[in-house]
Motif scaffolding. Sequence first.
Motif, PDB file in Angstrom:
ATOM      1  N   LEU A 261       3.328 -18.068   9.991  1.00  0.00           N
ATOM      2  CA  LEU A 261       4.017 -17.261  10.994  1.00  0.00           C
ATOM      3  C   LEU A 261       2.982 -16.249  11.499  1.00  0.00           C
ATOM      4  CD1 LEU A 261       7.363 -16.689   9.025  1.00  0.00           C
ATOM      5  CD2 LEU A 261       6.901 -18.413  10.789  1.00  0.00           C
ATOM      6  N   GLU A 262       2.063 -16.747  12.341  1.00  0.00           N
ATOM      7  CA  GLU A 262       0.875 -15.980  12.689  1.00  0.00           C
ATOM      8  C   GLU A 262       1.181 -14.622  13.306  1.00  0.00           C
ATOM      9  OE1 GLU A 262       1.383 -19.093  13.546  1.00  0.00           O
ATOM     10  OE2 GLU A 262      -0.340 -20.354  12.969  1.00  0.00           O
ATOM     11  N   SER A 263       2.219 -14.545  14.135  1.00  0.00           N
ATOM     12  CA  SER A 263       2.489 -13.289  14.844  1.00  0.00           C
ATOM     13  C   SER A 263       3.181 -12.254  13.962  1.00  0.00           C
ATOM     14  CB  SER A 263       3.368 -13.564  16.071  1.00  0.00           C
ATOM     15  OG  SER A 263       4.638 -14.081  15.660  1.00  0.00           O
ATOM     16  N   LEU A 264       3.878 -12.724  12.927  1.00  0.00           N
ATOM     17  CA  LEU A 264       4.718 -11.834  12.120  1.00  0.00           C
ATOM     18  C   LEU A 264       3.855 -10.918  11.258  1.00  0.00           C
ATOM     19  CD1 LEU A 264       7.687 -11.170  11.501  1.00  0.00           C
ATOM     20  CD2 LEU A 264       7.584 -12.827   9.627  1.00  0.00           C
ATOM     21  N   GLN A 265       4.015  -9.626  11.456  1.00  0.00           N
ATOM     22  CA  GLN A 265       3.214  -8.638  10.731  1.00  0.00           C
ATOM     23  C   GLN A 265       3.936  -8.082   9.509  1.00  0.00           C
ATOM     24  OE1 GLN A 265       2.137  -5.689  13.659  1.00  0.00           O
ATOM     25  NE2 GLN A 265       1.306  -7.221  15.054  1.00  0.00           N
ATOM     26  N   HIS A 266       5.239  -7.847   9.625  1.00  0.00           N
ATOM     27  CA  HIS A 266       5.943  -7.355   8.447  1.00  0.00           C
ATOM     28  C   HIS A 266       7.432  -7.701   8.462  1.00  0.00           C
ATOM     29  CE1 HIS A 266       6.922  -3.664  10.928  1.00  0.00           C
ATOM     30  NE2 HIS A 266       8.065  -3.829  10.296  1.00  0.00           N
ATOM     31  N   ILE A 267       7.986  -7.772   7.252  1.00  0.00           N
ATOM     32  CA  ILE A 267       9.421  -7.927   7.036  1.00  0.00           C
ATOM     33  C   ILE A 267       9.878  -6.727   6.219  1.00  0.00           C
ATOM     34  CG2 ILE A 267      11.254  -9.299   5.978  1.00  0.00           C
ATOM     35  CD1 ILE A 267       9.460 -11.759   6.279  1.00  0.00           C
ATOM     36  N   CYS A 268      10.822  -5.990   6.754  1.00  0.00           N
ATOM     37  CA  CYS A 268      11.401  -4.857   6.036  1.00  0.00           C
ATOM     38  C   CYS A 268      12.686  -5.330   5.363  1.00  0.00           C
ATOM     39  CB  CYS A 268      11.689  -3.715   7.009  1.00  0.00           C
ATOM     40  SG  CYS A 268      12.208  -2.178   6.212  1.00  0.00           S
ATOM     41  N   PHE A 269      12.916  -4.883   4.144  1.00  0.00           N
ATOM     42  CA  PHE A 269      14.144  -5.291   3.457  1.00  0.00           C
ATOM     43  C   PHE A 269      14.693  -4.124   2.647  1.00  0.00           C
ATOM     44  CE2 PHE A 269      10.572  -6.284   0.760  1.00  0.00           C
ATOM     45  CZ  PHE A 269      10.983  -5.999  -0.539  1.00  0.00           C
ATOM     46  N   ALA A 270      16.023  -4.071   2.567  1.00  0.00           N
ATOM     47  CA  ALA A 270      16.717  -3.010   1.848  1.00  0.00           C
ATOM     48  C   ALA A 270      18.146  -3.487   1.632  1.00  0.00           C
ATOM     49  CB  ALA A 270      16.691  -1.703   2.646  1.00  0.00           C
ATOM     50  N   GLY A 271      19.023  -2.571   1.189  1.00  0.00           N
ATOM     51  CA  GLY A 271      20.432  -2.913   1.077  1.00  0.00           C
ATOM     52  C   GLY A 271      20.847  -3.511  -0.239  1.00  0.00           C
ATOM     53  N   GLY A 272      20.064  -3.336  -1.296  1.00  0.00           N
ATOM     54  CA  GLY A 272      20.467  -3.846  -2.600  1.00  0.00           C
ATOM     55  C   GLY A 272      19.307  -4.447  -3.355  1.00  0.00           C
ATOM     56  N   PRO A 273      19.559  -4.868  -4.598  1.00  0.00           N
ATOM     57  CA  PRO A 273      18.478  -5.409  -5.440  1.00  0.00           C
ATOM     58  C   PRO A 273      17.838  -6.654  -4.843  1.00  0.00           C
ATOM     59  CG  PRO A 273      20.469  -4.947  -6.730  1.00  0.00           C
ATOM     60  CD  PRO A 273      20.857  -4.839  -5.289  1.00  0.00           C
ATOM     61  N   THR A 274      16.524  -6.654  -4.775  1.00  0.00           N
ATOM     62  CA  THR A 274      15.766  -7.825  -4.340  1.00  0.00           C
ATOM     63  C   THR A 274      14.762  -8.152  -5.432  1.00  0.00           C
ATOM     64  OG1 THR A 274      15.955  -7.158  -2.016  1.00  0.00           O
ATOM     65  CG2 THR A 274      14.289  -8.806  -2.554  1.00  0.00           C
ATOM     66  N   PRO A 275      14.935  -9.272  -6.144  1.00  0.00           N
ATOM     67  CA  PRO A 275      14.036  -9.605  -7.254  1.00  0.00           C
ATOM     68  C   PRO A 275      12.574  -9.604  -6.830  1.00  0.00           C
ATOM     69  CG  PRO A 275      15.925 -11.079  -7.225  1.00  0.00           C
ATOM     70  CD  PRO A 275      15.984 -10.285  -5.954  1.00  0.00           C
ATOM     71  N   GLN A 276      11.735  -9.025  -7.662  1.00  0.00           N
ATOM     72  CA  GLN A 276      10.314  -8.966  -7.355  1.00  0.00           C
ATOM     73  C   GLN A 276       9.701 -10.357  -7.279  1.00  0.00           C
ATOM     74  OE1 GLN A 276       8.776  -6.336  -6.366  1.00  0.00           O
ATOM     75  NE2 GLN A 276       6.793  -7.369  -6.102  1.00  0.00           N
ATOM     76  N   SER A 277      10.292 -11.320  -7.984  1.00  0.00           N
ATOM     77  CA  SER A 277       9.772 -12.691  -7.936  1.00  0.00           C
ATOM     78  C   SER A 277       9.834 -13.264  -6.527  1.00  0.00           C
ATOM     79  CB  SER A 277      10.567 -13.588  -8.891  1.00  0.00           C
ATOM     80  OG  SER A 277      11.945 -13.601  -8.541  1.00  0.00           O
ATOM     81  N   ILE A 278      10.872 -12.898  -5.782  1.00  0.00           N
ATOM     82  CA  ILE A 278      11.000 -13.361  -4.401  1.00  0.00           C
ATOM     83  C   ILE A 278       9.914 -12.723  -3.535  1.00  0.00           C
ATOM     84  CG2 ILE A 278      12.466 -13.287  -2.345  1.00  0.00           C
ATOM     85  CD1 ILE A 278      14.880 -13.479  -4.172  1.00  0.00           C
ATOM     86  N   VAL A 279       9.723 -11.417  -3.709  1.00  0.00           N
ATOM     87  CA  VAL A 279       8.719 -10.702  -2.927  1.00  0.00           C
ATOM     88  C   VAL A 279       7.323 -11.248  -3.223  1.00  0.00           C
ATOM     89  CG1 VAL A 279       7.738  -8.439  -2.409  1.00  0.00           C
ATOM     90  CG2 VAL A 279      10.177  -8.634  -2.944  1.00  0.00           C
TER      91      VAL A 279
END
Length: 494
Positions: free
Chosen positions: A262-280
């Motif tokens: 996804l060449e153009s994509l610079q960042h994804i912001c995420f919030a709103g609850g627990p997000t496992p570090q394994s996914i990140v």
Amino acid sequence: MKFSHLRDLVECNNTPSNKAAVIEVNGRCVYTYAELKSLVNDLKTELYNLNVKERMHVAVVGGNSLQFIVAYFAIQSIDAVCIPMSGSEAKFDMDRIIDTCQISYVLFCDDYNEEHSLRLSVVRRKFGITLCRVSLEFDTTNCPKDVALLLRTSGSILNPKIVMHSHSSLLFSANSHAESVGYTKEERTLVVLPLCYVFAHTSQMLATLSVGGTIILFPSGNMFNVNSFKDVVQEFRITSTALMATYLRMLATTAERSLFKLESLQHICFAGGPTPQSIVSSLSRNLKNVKLLRAYGLTEAGPRVSVVRPANSEYNVSSGHPVEGIEVQITNVADGVGEIIVKGPNIMRGYYNDVDATNLVIKDEFLHTGDLGFLDNNGELHVVGRIKNMVISMGMKVFPEEVEDILNSHYLVKESLVKGVSNEVFGEMVIAFIVLEEKEAEEEEVEKILVGHCKGRLPTHSVPRKIYVVEKLEKTINGKLKRTSAAHTNILSS
């Protein structure tokens, strides 16, 4: 450019008039800043003709669409107070919202259904928006003059708190987020999450317009699809987006299986609850050019409190530094963890028509969030849990007592207890323990019946994903449910 009123984002924006302001992926429709301003002015005129006045409370209902954005800014342009709502909220709770928010008009940006409320009458249709008047308009309301928005705390259905935000608190939150993550006039942000909730509303819609960027609206109404997401990012040269844990998990799974960029994509912001570090970590490995920015916020804070900066994103497990101008403290510390309290221009004006509730959470100008966390040696915020029973499922708040009320209304159920358990897909998964009135009923059949019962009365994120039949529910000495009962843990681990 700094703005002092939300309407200025459209009316006084000095971005070149021929630049794309909003793009709808469905239909590949592009609307320039000039066209957006013209559409807002046209709808503003219609509202004036219907005698919609400043300080009136006007709801806007719908999914992510150009119509929703036009309706939102038309309401701001006449200095009325806007109440954004999802179609699901309108379907389940229109009359209650009308009363608690003292709404005089409702603008439906999706298909209008007469069953929403018998108190609504259609007075005009304009640009795909159905304008409805509420019978017996509210002549007087109690909002302070600078209030722009009333937001129901997400997930609260039976007894919601209504958050009042001013123009300045929302613009501060939008600007601080944009500056923290590095938004520029070249920003092309993909909006996947609902604009009627504060995350996408402020950190994407308002923040992007404030820098003169372009908002791209992902097709709404369908389940999130990774292939569609990839195609949209590539076709529209998306630079940023915001996702919840469920969508991150789906994206990470696909990225593990197949190589794609996804060449153009610079960042994804995420919030709103627990997000496992394994996914990140998985996404970081497979989408090396994309910065994963964990953020923390809440409706009462507009929402932005902290966010990981792009330069610090690699291997970061915190929710980042507080944004510029925000003071974060940890109080009532025990074992290194305490309640997160926040002070700054982003804080709400209070809860609408609820001074007592406001005074419980705002003390000495600090907002007491009810969340638990700590600040590390680098000054970064780590959020570790919630004080109350609230569950975050699919990025949305779920109040167990409300789900229990729905379950207990079914003739099969004697009593119930609802809680959240950690889940990589949902963040937290809503589950229920029930005691049956009829002991002979088959557990699998009971689960099917009760899930169907809940689906007809609750938003999707509040519906239990698993129901366990138990002989009894443990209670405290004064008859309250023991929500941390060891018996529940044993059932889940068996």
